[in-house]
Write a protein that holds these residues in place. Structure first.
Motif, PDB file in Angstrom:
ATOM      1  N   PRO A  44       0.820  -1.221   0.000  1.00 25.50           N
ATOM      2  CA  PRO A  44       0.000   0.000   0.000  1.00 25.50           C
ATOM      3  C   PRO A  44       0.849   1.264   0.000  1.00 25.50           C
ATOM      4  O   PRO A  44       0.491   2.261  -0.621  1.00 25.50           O
ATOM      5  N   LEU A  45       2.006   1.221   0.677  1.00 28.26           N
ATOM      6  CA  LEU A  45       2.876   2.390   0.736  1.00 28.26           C
ATOM      7  C   LEU A  45       3.414   2.727  -0.653  1.00 28.26           C
ATOM      8  O   LEU A  45       3.454   3.895  -1.054  1.00 28.26           O
ATOM      9  N   ALA A  46       3.807   1.680  -1.393  1.00 25.08           N
ATOM     10  CA  ALA A  46       4.314   1.890  -2.757  1.00 25.08           C
ATOM     11  C   ALA A  46       3.239   2.554  -3.612  1.00 25.08           C
ATOM     12  O   ALA A  46       3.509   3.503  -4.355  1.00 25.08           O
ATOM     13  N   GLU A  47       1.995   2.055  -3.465  1.00 24.77           N
ATOM     14  CA  GLU A  47       0.895   2.584  -4.257  1.00 24.77           C
ATOM     15  C   GLU A  47       0.581   4.035  -3.878  1.00 24.77           C
ATOM     16  O   GLU A  47       0.423   4.899  -4.739  1.00 24.77           O
ATOM     17  N   LEU A  48       0.501   4.291  -2.557  1.00 29.63           N
ATOM     18  CA  LEU A  48       0.104   5.622  -2.097  1.00 29.63           C
ATOM     19  C   LEU A  48       1.181   6.660  -2.374  1.00 29.63           C
ATOM     20  O   LEU A  48       0.866   7.792  -2.744  1.00 29.63           O
ATOM     21  N   THR A  49       2.459   6.307  -2.189  1.00 28.55           N
ATOM     22  CA  THR A  49       3.512   7.289  -2.468  1.00 28.55           C
ATOM     23  C   THR A  49       3.483   7.645  -3.959  1.00 28.55           C
ATOM     24  O   THR A  49       3.652   8.807  -4.322  1.00 28.55           O
ATOM     25  N   ARG A  50       3.231   6.647  -4.824  1.00 25.89           N
ATOM     26  CA  ARG A  50       3.137   6.918  -6.265  1.00 25.89           C
ATOM     27  C   ARG A  50       1.979   7.881  -6.530  1.00 25.89           C
ATOM     28  O   ARG A  50       2.135   8.903  -7.193  1.00 25.89           O
ATOM     29  N   LYS A  51       0.798   7.554  -5.963  1.00 23.11           N
ATOM     30  CA  LYS A  51      -0.388   8.398  -6.166  1.00 23.11           C
ATOM     31  C   LYS A  51      -0.130   9.816  -5.677  1.00 23.11           C
ATOM     32  O   LYS A  51      -0.437  10.789  -6.367  1.00 23.11           O
ATOM     33  N   VAL A  52       0.405   9.939  -4.463  1.00 22.59           N
ATOM     34  CA  VAL A  52       0.609  11.268  -3.883  1.00 22.59           C
ATOM     35  C   VAL A  52       1.673  12.025  -4.674  1.00 22.59           C
ATOM     36  O   VAL A  52       1.534  13.226  -4.917  1.00 22.59           O
ATOM     37  N   ALA A  53       2.731  11.319  -5.098  1.00 21.65           N
ATOM     38  CA  ALA A  53       3.766  11.981  -5.907  1.00 21.65           C
ATOM     39  C   ALA A  53       3.152  12.535  -7.186  1.00 21.65           C
ATOM     40  O   ALA A  53       3.547  13.594  -7.674  1.00 21.65           O
ATOM     41  N   THR A  55      -0.163  13.367  -7.639  1.00 21.20           N
ATOM     42  CA  THR A  55      -1.312  14.267  -7.529  1.00 21.20           C
ATOM     43  C   THR A  55      -1.160  15.411  -6.526  1.00 21.20           C
ATOM     44  O   THR A  55      -1.852  16.417  -6.669  1.00 21.20           O
TER      45      THR A  55
END
Lengths: 199, 199
Positions: A44-53, A55
């Motif tokens: 989940p961290l990999a996914e969320l950091t990508r999303k936040v980076a 957006t």
């Protein structure tokens, strides 16, 4: 450290160690914990950091962090109350929001004036703050800056820049809720005594 | 907290707050720092967490964390010295490696025996440790467990299981390098006195 098959893991530890509040040892523990809890944390961290980076962005109007060009607070017509709260950084804005007591809009400076670090009024967007006061029909500005020397210097500068145009106030200084006098510094007790309220 | 456009950022903060050593406040600061340093921290972090989530695995032989099924230490023929060091977790293995003084292989237990948490010998792979001792021709086992009650209980259990088959030792207990007696607890001073060395 222990062989070439750990390059990515070591790089991740080094990167985590650059976050505030983490050092090399706690970054190592954090990364091993992530790997041990791959499904619950690492993926989940990999996914969320990508999303936040992809957006996250600063609000063009106030400097708050969100995912839109203009943040939810600035878009909220109900908050166009002519009341503006000036804060040092986004964490302070979020702290103000958690109190749930402020219904106006914000202006994030992104720091404080500092001759040593050559941070001037332009760097903090103070001219833009003055513009906003006119453009948004602001009638009251609350200076919610930290009670530090730098914070108070910056507050004085902004108060000078806005004097006569709006009602100015700053947060009250005194004994924090739940605070015990014995544990407070002299400065706080002095401030609380000077600003004492009649009962 | 401050509107619907912060869902991913809030989720990231919540996830970071679950790492050891971080709480809600430090997670918030860490995430705001990441966003402020998007290019230097957030984007590389997204990439590295993805890579590590995809590649990190536990060594099938010793339990060390790396990116191969069998870790670099277990693959290194020069380390097949018949010497095995038993540690509680991967962080301890890495700590041993940083000292650069140990040339054998490791066995990571992944915890300590605990009746309260119902952690038995099977959960720690102690039967597999006994198998490795035979299979790899181990002649000496160093029990590098923490000097806590749980660590020492586990060390006793392993010592019993391996007794007579290998030379057993544990790390010396005493005054840490740079340690000042005045700051040490009674237990450490007692241990250092009992294990005193003739000059």
């Amino acid at each position: 450290m222990a062989g070439s098959d750990r390059d990515d893991i070591d790089a991740l530890i080094e990167l985590m160690a650059r976050l505030p509040g983490l050092g090399p040892r706690s970054a190592r523990r954090a990364v091993l914990h992530m790997i041990a809890k791959r499904g619950q944390i690492l993926s989940p961290l990999a996914e969320l950091t990508r999303k936040v980076a992809d957006t996250a962005r600063e609000c063009l109007n106030c400097g708050n962090v969100g995912t839109a060009d203009v943040c939810a607070i600035c878009r909220d017509e109900a908050r166009a109350t002519g009341l503006l709260c000036v804060v040092e950084d986004v964490a302070d804005l979020w702290a103000m929001e958690r109190s749930g007591q402020f219904g106006g809009r914000y202006h994030v400076l992104g720091g404080t004036l500092s001759a040593l670090d050559s941070v001037g009024p332009e760097d903090l967007g103070i001219p833009r703050l003055v513009d906003r006061v006119s453009a948004e029909g602001v009638t009251e500005v609350i200076l919610a800056l930290n009670a530090t020397v730098d914070g108070q210097t910056t507050a004085h500068y902004i108060a000078d820049a806005l004097e006569g145009r709006v009602t100015l106030s700053s947060l009250a200084q005194g004994v924090p809720i739940g605070g015990e006098l014995d544990y407070l510094d002299d400065g706080t007790i002095t401030a609380a005594l000077r600003a004492r309220r009649a009962l």
